[in-house]
Motif scaffolding. Sequence first.
Motif, PDB file in Angstrom:
ATOM      1  N   VAL A  66       2.799  -3.816  -1.083  1.00  0.00           N
ATOM      2  CA  VAL A  66       2.803  -3.151   0.136  1.00  0.00           C
ATOM      3  C   VAL A  66       3.318  -4.004   1.428  1.00  0.00           C
ATOM      4  CG1 VAL A  66       1.578  -1.910   1.661  1.00  0.00           C
ATOM      5  CG2 VAL A  66       1.132  -1.495  -0.820  1.00  0.00           C
ATOM      6  N   TYR A  67       4.296  -3.605   2.165  1.00  0.00           N
ATOM      7  CA  TYR A  67       4.734  -4.446   3.111  1.00  0.00           C
ATOM      8  C   TYR A  67       3.875  -4.012   4.253  1.00  0.00           C
ATOM      9  CZ  TYR A  67       8.000  -6.383  -0.096  1.00  0.00           C
ATOM     10  OH  TYR A  67       8.666  -6.962  -1.164  1.00  0.00           O
ATOM     11  N   PRO A  68       3.998  -4.897   5.319  1.00  0.00           N
ATOM     12  CA  PRO A  68       3.461  -4.274   6.696  1.00  0.00           C
ATOM     13  C   PRO A  68       4.231  -3.538   7.504  1.00  0.00           C
ATOM     14  CG  PRO A  68       4.295  -6.531   6.666  1.00  0.00           C
ATOM     15  CD  PRO A  68       4.420  -6.370   5.514  1.00  0.00           C
ATOM     16  N   ASP A  69       5.293  -2.826   7.009  1.00  0.00           N
ATOM     17  CA  ASP A  69       5.874  -1.699   7.833  1.00  0.00           C
ATOM     18  C   ASP A  69       5.813  -0.518   6.906  1.00  0.00           C
ATOM     19  OD1 ASP A  69       7.571  -2.558   5.727  1.00  0.00           O
ATOM     20  OD2 ASP A  69       9.460  -2.639   7.093  1.00  0.00           O
ATOM     21  N   ASP A  70       4.821  -0.389   5.636  1.00  0.00           N
ATOM     22  CA  ASP A  70       4.855   0.590   5.008  1.00  0.00           C
ATOM     23  C   ASP A  70       4.127   1.819   5.506  1.00  0.00           C
ATOM     24  OD1 ASP A  70       4.884   2.259   2.712  1.00  0.00           O
ATOM     25  OD2 ASP A  70       4.683   0.553   1.335  1.00  0.00           O
ATOM     26  N   ASP A  71       4.711   2.680   6.327  1.00  0.00           N
ATOM     27  CA  ASP A  71       4.304   3.803   6.856  1.00  0.00           C
ATOM     28  C   ASP A  71       3.680   4.955   5.859  1.00  0.00           C
ATOM     29  OD1 ASP A  71       4.651   2.783   9.406  1.00  0.00           O
ATOM     30  OD2 ASP A  71       6.640   3.603   9.573  1.00  0.00           O
ATOM     31  N   SER A  72       4.659   4.923   4.679  1.00  0.00           N
ATOM     32  CA  SER A  72       4.286   6.030   3.675  1.00  0.00           C
ATOM     33  C   SER A  72       2.907   5.603   3.113  1.00  0.00           C
ATOM     34  CB  SER A  72       5.251   5.715   2.478  1.00  0.00           C
ATOM     35  OG  SER A  72       6.316   6.449   3.250  1.00  0.00           O
ATOM     36  N   PHE A  73       2.668   4.341   2.985  1.00  0.00           N
ATOM     37  CA  PHE A  73       1.428   3.948   2.638  1.00  0.00           C
ATOM     38  C   PHE A  73       0.472   4.229   3.298  1.00  0.00           C
ATOM     39  CE2 PHE A  73      -2.110   0.550   1.755  1.00  0.00           C
ATOM     40  CZ  PHE A  73      -2.349   0.847   0.438  1.00  0.00           C
ATOM     41  N   VAL A  74       0.322   4.002   4.590  1.00  0.00           N
ATOM     42  CA  VAL A  74      -0.746   4.356   5.528  1.00  0.00           C
ATOM     43  C   VAL A  74      -0.484   5.862   5.579  1.00  0.00           C
ATOM     44  CG1 VAL A  74      -0.891   4.224   7.989  1.00  0.00           C
ATOM     45  CG2 VAL A  74       0.087   2.296   6.910  1.00  0.00           C
ATOM     46  N   ARG A  75       0.313   6.714   5.567  1.00  0.00           N
ATOM     47  CA  ARG A  75      -0.046   8.228   5.495  1.00  0.00           C
ATOM     48  C   ARG A  75      -0.782   8.425   4.330  1.00  0.00           C
ATOM     49  NH1 ARG A  75       5.434   8.340   7.456  1.00  0.00           N
ATOM     50  NH2 ARG A  75       6.308   8.402   5.637  1.00  0.00           N
ATOM     51  N   LEU A  76      -0.684   7.763   3.119  1.00  0.00           N
ATOM     52  CA  LEU A  76      -1.413   8.140   1.867  1.00  0.00           C
ATOM     53  C   LEU A  76      -2.817   7.860   2.493  1.00  0.00           C
ATOM     54  CD1 LEU A  76      -1.789   9.062  -0.985  1.00  0.00           C
ATOM     55  CD2 LEU A  76      -1.474   6.363  -1.392  1.00  0.00           C
TER      56      LEU A  76
END
Length: 369
Positions: free
Chosen positions: A196-206
Amino acid sequence: MGTDTGGNTARDTEDGSAGARDRRGTGTGLRRRLRPLRLLRLTAWAAAFVSGLVAIFLVQTWLWWQQEPISGGTGANGLWARHQWVGERHTEAEYRALADTVRQNRITDVFFHAGPFEADGTVPPAKYTNARNLIEAMRRLAPGVRSQAYLGQIRRVGGHGILDLDSPEVRRGVLATDKIFLDLGFDGIHYDVEPVYPDDDSFVRLLDDTRALTRARGRVLSVALEQLTLVDAAQPVYRALIPRGGGLHYPARPTEDFLRTVADRVDQVTIMTYDVSLPTRSLVGRHFAWHTERTLRLIGDRVTVFMGVPTYRPLMDWAEDLEGALRGVRRGVDALDRRPARPYGVGIYAEWTTSPADWARYRADWLNK
């Protein structure tokens, strides 16, 4: 006379010019020979200077390591547990032994491996046939200990990996799977998705969607993350030099901002501080201390934090062990101006590698028993 004089003069001039050329040639050659020597000398001085700095740092670290930690452990600690607890049947004696272990060692959260996710975000039912029996046994024998469904997969990045979180359909599949495990009775969802990279917006949405689900049911959401990047400003450099494609990726470590972003969306953060690969125990201890202090300063008032410590011995990492990791975590807590507002502790990796001697060491060094 004039001819002789002229001839001698010409010859003398010619000889003088030749001598001057010889002298210039000799000087130029000498300078050419001296140039590598100067470069070698400068290189030697630079190497000696750097070696001196490294030696000073190593000595200072060794002296720092000799000081006994003051801080002790806490009553909030996690444990990663093997998949067989969810996937296979066990006897009452086995459940009782597990419950005795977690209660005796003040484990508040057990992350039972229940995955991994398939590419569509599902987990085949055959993999968790014993989940309900496990949960009932834990509630009966270890009341108050949270049993979380430990779910993860290799994140699809640059065409490689399995779980494509950029796909809304896949994220919906993950949420549907979360609901199944919560319906079975798990007290929370524990994500371990890598990288998980620090620009992973999809992970944040999850995380946003999962938090809405867990909070609506009164359950917890926790996440395992890599240790912080040493220098946040290096991330754009890594991104420019090592693009996400092929089999090579730059380190997927959270920046300070990303760690705060995640902490604001979950109930617990576990830092995978292990796999240090440093040559001495004092350096390993300093690694654990530095990450503990930095992580607790950043998010210790926002969320429960578990600092991951190993009970396995890496084949290529002879300096890393449970004793040094716990000592380092305690030194990191010592460095804080004050204790965090939220609970914190260690996360033990893992239940299937922890021997009775490891548990005894943990109780002595962390629980001060």
